[in-house]
Each structure stands twice: as C-alpha cells, then as structure tokens.
Design a protein around this motif. Structure first.
Motif, PDB file in Angstrom:
ATOM      1  N   ARG A 143      -5.566 -13.580  13.399  1.00  0.00           N
ATOM      2  CA  ARG A 143      -4.610 -13.558  12.288  1.00  0.00           C
ATOM      3  C   ARG A 143      -3.507 -14.606  12.467  1.00  0.00           C
ATOM      4  O   ARG A 143      -2.997 -15.140  11.487  1.00  0.00           O
ATOM      5  CB  ARG A 143      -3.976 -12.170  12.170  1.00  0.00           C
ATOM      6  N   PHE A 144      -3.136 -14.867  13.732  1.00  0.00           N
ATOM      7  CA  PHE A 144      -2.093 -15.855  14.035  1.00  0.00           C
ATOM      8  C   PHE A 144      -2.671 -16.783  15.109  1.00  0.00           C
ATOM      9  O   PHE A 144      -2.504 -16.550  16.315  1.00  0.00           O
ATOM     10  CB  PHE A 144      -0.824 -15.151  14.529  1.00  0.00           C
ATOM     11  N   PRO A 145      -3.360 -17.851  14.704  1.00  0.00           N
ATOM     12  CA  PRO A 145      -4.142 -18.656  15.648  1.00  0.00           C
ATOM     13  C   PRO A 145      -3.353 -19.290  16.783  1.00  0.00           C
ATOM     14  O   PRO A 145      -3.948 -19.639  17.822  1.00  0.00           O
ATOM     15  CB  PRO A 145      -4.748 -19.724  14.741  1.00  0.00           C
ATOM     16  N   ALA A 146      -2.049 -19.457  16.649  1.00  0.00           N
ATOM     17  CA  ALA A 146      -1.254 -20.087  17.711  1.00  0.00           C
ATOM     18  C   ALA A 146      -0.860 -19.098  18.809  1.00  0.00           C
ATOM     19  O   ALA A 146      -0.264 -19.483  19.817  1.00  0.00           O
ATOM     20  CB  ALA A 146       0.009 -20.705  17.114  1.00  0.00           C
ATOM     21  N   LEU A 147      -1.223 -17.833  18.639  1.00  0.00           N
ATOM     22  CA  LEU A 147      -0.759 -16.760  19.507  1.00  0.00           C
ATOM     23  C   LEU A 147      -1.473 -16.767  20.861  1.00  0.00           C
ATOM     24  O   LEU A 147      -2.678 -17.020  20.944  1.00  0.00           O
ATOM     25  CB  LEU A 147      -1.007 -15.423  18.803  1.00  0.00           C
TER      26      LEU A 147
ATOM     27  N   LEU B  74       3.899 -27.377  11.495  1.00  0.00           N
ATOM     28  CA  LEU B  74       2.551 -27.704  11.954  1.00  0.00           C
ATOM     29  C   LEU B  74       1.891 -28.532  10.856  1.00  0.00           C
ATOM     30  O   LEU B  74       1.444 -27.984   9.854  1.00  0.00           O
ATOM     31  CB  LEU B  74       1.743 -26.430  12.202  1.00  0.00           C
ATOM     32  N   PRO B  75       1.882 -29.848  11.000  1.00  0.00           N
ATOM     33  CA  PRO B  75       1.329 -30.695   9.931  1.00  0.00           C
ATOM     34  C   PRO B  75      -0.116 -30.345   9.618  1.00  0.00           C
ATOM     35  O   PRO B  75      -0.909 -30.001  10.501  1.00  0.00           O
ATOM     36  CB  PRO B  75       1.433 -32.111  10.524  1.00  0.00           C
TER      37      PRO B  75
ATOM     38  N   THR C 118      -0.220 -22.184   6.869  1.00  0.00           N
ATOM     39  CA  THR C 118       0.315 -21.006   7.549  1.00  0.00           C
ATOM     40  C   THR C 118       0.734 -19.913   6.565  1.00  0.00           C
ATOM     41  O   THR C 118       1.361 -18.931   6.960  1.00  0.00           O
ATOM     42  CB  THR C 118       1.535 -21.406   8.397  1.00  0.00           C
ATOM     43  N   SER C 119       0.410 -20.069   5.311  1.00  0.00           N
ATOM     44  CA  SER C 119       0.917 -19.156   4.281  1.00  0.00           C
ATOM     45  C   SER C 119       0.432 -17.721   4.481  1.00  0.00           C
ATOM     46  O   SER C 119       1.120 -16.774   4.087  1.00  0.00           O
ATOM     47  CB  SER C 119       0.526 -19.648   2.890  1.00  0.00           C
ATOM     48  N   ALA C 120      -0.735 -17.536   5.089  1.00  0.00           N
ATOM     49  CA  ALA C 120      -1.274 -16.191   5.274  1.00  0.00           C
ATOM     50  C   ALA C 120      -1.043 -15.655   6.681  1.00  0.00           C
ATOM     51  O   ALA C 120      -1.441 -14.531   6.989  1.00  0.00           O
ATOM     52  CB  ALA C 120      -2.776 -16.179   4.966  1.00  0.00           C
ATOM     53  N   TRP C 121      -0.417 -16.436   7.538  1.00  0.00           N
ATOM     54  CA  TRP C 121      -0.146 -15.959   8.894  1.00  0.00           C
ATOM     55  C   TRP C 121       0.893 -14.839   8.856  1.00  0.00           C
ATOM     56  O   TRP C 121       1.851 -14.895   8.076  1.00  0.00           O
ATOM     57  CB  TRP C 121       0.375 -17.085   9.772  1.00  0.00           C
ATOM     58  N   PRO C 122       0.747 -13.813   9.692  1.00  0.00           N
ATOM     59  CA  PRO C 122       1.743 -12.735   9.720  1.00  0.00           C
ATOM     60  C   PRO C 122       2.965 -13.106  10.560  1.00  0.00           C
ATOM     61  O   PRO C 122       2.930 -14.033  11.376  1.00  0.00           O
ATOM     62  CB  PRO C 122       0.979 -11.580  10.375  1.00  0.00           C
ATOM     63  N   ILE C 123       4.019 -12.371  10.363  1.00  0.00           N
ATOM     64  CA  ILE C 123       5.181 -12.431  11.245  1.00  0.00           C
ATOM     65  C   ILE C 123       4.763 -11.899  12.610  1.00  0.00           C
ATOM     66  O   ILE C 123       3.922 -11.005  12.713  1.00  0.00           O
ATOM     67  CB  ILE C 123       6.316 -11.575  10.665  1.00  0.00           C
ATOM     68  N   VAL C 124       5.364 -12.431  13.673  1.00  0.00           N
ATOM     69  CA  VAL C 124       5.060 -11.966  15.023  1.00  0.00           C
ATOM     70  C   VAL C 124       6.355 -11.590  15.727  1.00  0.00           C
ATOM     71  O   VAL C 124       7.336 -12.349  15.697  1.00  0.00           O
ATOM     72  CB  VAL C 124       4.322 -13.043  15.848  1.00  0.00           C
ATOM     73  N   GLY C 125       6.368 -10.428  16.355  1.00  0.00           N
ATOM     74  CA  GLY C 125       7.510 -10.008  17.155  1.00  0.00           C
ATOM     75  C   GLY C 125       7.052  -9.586  18.534  1.00  0.00           C
ATOM     76  O   GLY C 125       6.086  -8.824  18.668  1.00  0.00           O
ATOM     77  N   GLY C 126       7.712 -10.116  19.560  1.00  0.00           N
ATOM     78  CA  GLY C 126       7.468  -9.654  20.917  1.00  0.00           C
ATOM     79  C   GLY C 126       8.437  -8.530  21.250  1.00  0.00           C
ATOM     80  O   GLY C 126       9.081  -7.961  20.377  1.00  0.00           O
TER      81      GLY C 126
ATOM     82  N   PRO D  70       1.775 -20.203  22.409  1.00  0.00           N
ATOM     83  CA  PRO D  70       1.663 -21.532  23.011  1.00  0.00           C
ATOM     84  C   PRO D  70       0.957 -22.540  22.115  1.00  0.00           C
ATOM     85  O   PRO D  70       1.089 -23.749  22.326  1.00  0.00           O
ATOM     86  CB  PRO D  70       0.871 -21.275  24.294  1.00  0.00           C
ATOM     87  N   GLY D  71       0.280 -22.057  21.092  1.00  0.00           N
ATOM     88  CA  GLY D  71      -0.364 -22.970  20.156  1.00  0.00           C
ATOM     89  C   GLY D  71       0.624 -23.753  19.309  1.00  0.00           C
ATOM     90  O   GLY D  71       0.225 -24.651  18.560  1.00  0.00           O
ATOM     91  N   LEU D  72       1.913 -23.432  19.436  1.00  0.00           N
ATOM     92  CA  LEU D  72       2.951 -24.178  18.714  1.00  0.00           C
ATOM     93  C   LEU D  72       3.536 -25.315  19.552  1.00  0.00           C
ATOM     94  O   LEU D  72       4.476 -25.986  19.117  1.00  0.00           O
ATOM     95  CB  LEU D  72       4.082 -23.236  18.297  1.00  0.00           C
ATOM     96  N   THR D  73       2.995 -25.557  20.723  1.00  0.00           N
ATOM     97  CA  THR D  73       3.557 -26.548  21.642  1.00  0.00           C
ATOM     98  C   THR D  73       3.693 -27.923  21.007  1.00  0.00           C
ATOM     99  O   THR D  73       4.683 -28.633  21.227  1.00  0.00           O
ATOM    100  CB  THR D  73       2.691 -26.646  22.907  1.00  0.00           C
ATOM    101  N   ASP D  74       2.730 -28.315  20.208  1.00  0.00           N
ATOM    102  CA  ASP D  74       2.756 -29.660  19.607  1.00  0.00           C
ATOM    103  C   ASP D  74       3.352 -29.677  18.200  1.00  0.00           C
ATOM    104  O   ASP D  74       3.287 -30.705  17.508  1.00  0.00           O
ATOM    105  CB  ASP D  74       1.338 -30.243  19.571  1.00  0.00           C
ATOM    106  N   ALA D  75       3.931 -28.558  17.786  1.00  0.00           N
ATOM    107  CA  ALA D  75       4.584 -28.534  16.477  1.00  0.00           C
ATOM    108  C   ALA D  75       5.802 -29.453  16.478  1.00  0.00           C
ATOM    109  O   ALA D  75       6.411 -29.714  17.518  1.00  0.00           O
ATOM    110  CB  ALA D  75       5.004 -27.110  16.121  1.00  0.00           C
TER     111      ALA D  75
END
Length: 373
Positions: free
Chosen positions: A134-138, A237-238, A242-250, A297-302
């Motif tokens: 659901r959140f591929p960068a997770l 993220l060029p 990401t419009s369908a990605w959910p919010i994430v909370g740790g 960690p998938g947001l590292t190159d954002a």
C-alpha cells in the motif's frame, strides 16, 4: 473611525476561520481580524484526521471529541462547496500504523488494545507485506494495522476555503492587530486595533492560537497555553503517483502524509520551551528526516522541496480550551488544540458559533474554559 459588528473573531488560523464561517453562515454579522503571525500552526501542520491512530488516543475525553470532530469534516466540506469555496484539500486517505523496531511493539500493542476496547472493528490488522504494497517506500514493519476512515487536510487551503465561503455570507476580514479589548461594566464591547480603529461588538472570540494568552489579563482569566514548535519537511517523488498511498504513523510520534503528484510530508518535531521562535533548526530538520527515512527508506532519493515550522498552542492539560469566559459577558476562547489543531479546529469553530447563537448543548466540562477557574 468606528465600525460595529455582532461578533469579532481574533485570529485567522483554522479555529478562527471556522468560527467566523459558522457565525456568518447563520446570519451573524462577523468580522475576523488577523495579523498572520509567522509560525502559525495552521500553515505548517500536515493535517492527519485519524483519532484512532493519534498519539493522543489514550485520553478518553480527547478521543470522544476528536471522533465527533473528524465525523463532521465531510458535512462541512459539502457546506463549503455549496458556498462556492475552491478546493478544500480534504480527503479520506486511509492510514497505516506501523511498528518498525522493537521499541514500538509495546505501544503498538497498547493501541490495538484500545481499539478493541472501543469496538472499532473497522480498523484491522494487516500483513506487513500488505503494508508495503500500500505504501511502496515503507520499510517492512513488524506489525501494522489499517484505518480506512482516516483523512488528511492542508491547513492553509482549508482555512482559506472557510474564509472564502464565509465571505459569501457577508463575513468581513481585516488584516491587522488587535491591541486592546474594549470592556464595559460587565463584559466586552469591542476592540481597538494597532492602527487606532475602534470596532464595536457584543461578542469577541479569542482564537489566536499560541498567542491567545495575551488577552487573559483583560478578561481576568488565565489561558494556560504555551507554544510548541513543530518542524516539517516536504519531499517530492518525481514521476510517482502517490495519490492513493495511505498516511503512515510510527510509534515515535512522527508521521508521513502523501499527497497527489508525488508530494510527501514528513513530520514533526515537538519542541517545548522555545518561546515564539518559528526558526528552522539543523537538529529539528535532522530529526524529521531521520525518523521519516527510518520508517520509509524508499524516500531516500526524494527531493527536499520545502521546510515549514509552526508554533502549536498546547494547553496545560493537553485539551482544547473552549467556550464562554466566566463573569465576562460576550467573551469566548477557542485555543489549546496542540498538535491536533487541524483535526479538531473546524469542529471547535462550529461549537463556539453554536454557543454564541444558542443552538447547541453545553460544551463538555473537560474542554470548557470554566475548568480553569
């Protein structure tokens, strides 16, 4: 120069804007005066609308109020759209709560226990691999649960929509600073602005966020609110939808909020005893980025696009301060929402409006100004 209105609202953040909109839409001649302080919390917050996944969810009084507040959002959005407001930014997005590391497993279990105790059966535990899907960068979590009812809102956009819709009902907005309240023998009678303008009104609402205590002495009431600084990072993220990605909370009190067109918001620090200093700091930005990349960690190159900072109005007991000031006719306070101002603010504005017009039941004692006596 003197003007006369039924009600003056001091402060143009989301609470003040909502109060002014609700009053104007019910025919109350209302003026909102706003000095647009640097560091206003409404302009910086990510706007997660999910009581069940909030770090405040253990507080029963807060949870009950927050549940009503979030349930009101769709109704309010429909009203704003009918009143000609442009894009409000509100959307149900869904939210995943994740335990990535060992220290998060205990608070995760506590959250799940509260969900079961409250019979929130629409919130379900999901497979860790499903969370990543659901959140591929997770980072693949140890445990995860999903709340399909969670939403998000951009504070700047929603507050402007409230003012835009309010103007269609005759709301007047003034850029300026209220220097003093005008007092009569038994209550308020208006304000004096820094420019020397006197504005008369039978009701005044103090909705100045962290700056609200400045009026406490004139009202003979302590408003126990302190600024808490929150720093937020906006990434992109060029070429990523990401419009369908959910919010994430740790479970270290941080969050990740996706928006369309690849925009991702990471937040936020919670810095007390900083005064009214809306400064971005190296330590604060490092905290936000480090925690965000730990969880995703998938947001590292954002691309790092923007940094924001806001001063949240945090009350002494962590609950909003709402309602009529005792022994001062026509004076109302609406502040103290802390880190959940965007979640609670629009509903708080409705409650204050209803209190002024006499169309609602009493404000809950745990949130009322009277608890400060």
């Amino acid at each position: 120069m003197e003007d006369t209105f039924d009600t003056i609202v001091i402060g143009g953040g989301i609470v003040g804007a909502s109060t002014a909109y609700h009053l104007a839409s019910t025919g109350v001649d209302t003026v909102l005066i706003d000095r647009n302080d640097d560091g206003r919390a409404t302009s910086a917050g990510a706007g997660i609308l999910s009581p069940a996944t909030s770090s405040r969810t253990a507080d029963d009084d807060w949870f009950a109020f927050a549940t009503d507040a979030v349930a009101y959002y769709p109704t309010l959005q429909e009203r704003l759209e009918r009143d000609g407001a442009s894009e409000t930014s509100y959307r149900r997005q869904g939210a995943i709560a994740v335990a990535i590391d060992d220290d998060e497993l205990e608070p995760y279990a506590d959250a799940r226990a509260r969900i079961r105790d409250r019979d929130l059966d629409y919130i379900e535990e999901i497979d860790p691999a499903d969370a990543v899907n659901r959140f591929p960068a997770l980072e693949e979590p140890r445990r995860a649960f999903y709340n399909p009812t969670a939403g998000r809102v951009d504070g700047r956009a929603f507050a402007e929509s409230l003012l835009e819709a309010g103007r269609t009902h005759g709301l007047t907005t003034i850029d300026g600073e209220v220097e003093n309240l005008q007092m009569s023998s038994d209550g308020v009678s208006g304000v004096e602005t820094a420019g020397g303008t006197h504005i008369d009104a039978g009701n005044i609402v103090i909705a100045g966020g962290a700056w609200s205590p400045a009026f406490g002495a004139q009202l003979d009431v302590e408003i126990p609110v302190e600024p808490q600084r929150g720093q937020v990072a906006h990434l992109t993220l060029p070429e990523t939808d990401t419009s369908a990605w959910p919010i994430v909370g740790g479970f270290r009190h941080h969050y990740i909020v996706p928006w369309p067109d690849g925009r991702i918001v990471l937040g936020a620090t919670r810095e007390s005893e900083v005064g009214f200093d809306p400064t971005l700091t190296a330590q604060g930005v490092n905290e936000v980025l480090t925690e965000g990349l730990r969880v995703a960690p998938g947001l590292t190159d954002a691309t790092l696009e923007e940094l924001r900072v806001g001063l949240r109005p945090v009350s002494a007991d962590g609950l909003p301060i709402l309602g009529a000031v005792p022994n001062v006719d026509g004076a109302y306070v609406a502040t103290g929402h802390g880190a959940t101002g965007l979640m609670l603010g629009p509903y708080s504005g409705k409650i204050i409006s209803d209190a002024i017009t006499g169309t609602s039941a009493a404000i809950p004692p745990s949130l009322s100004v009277t608890r400060l006596e």
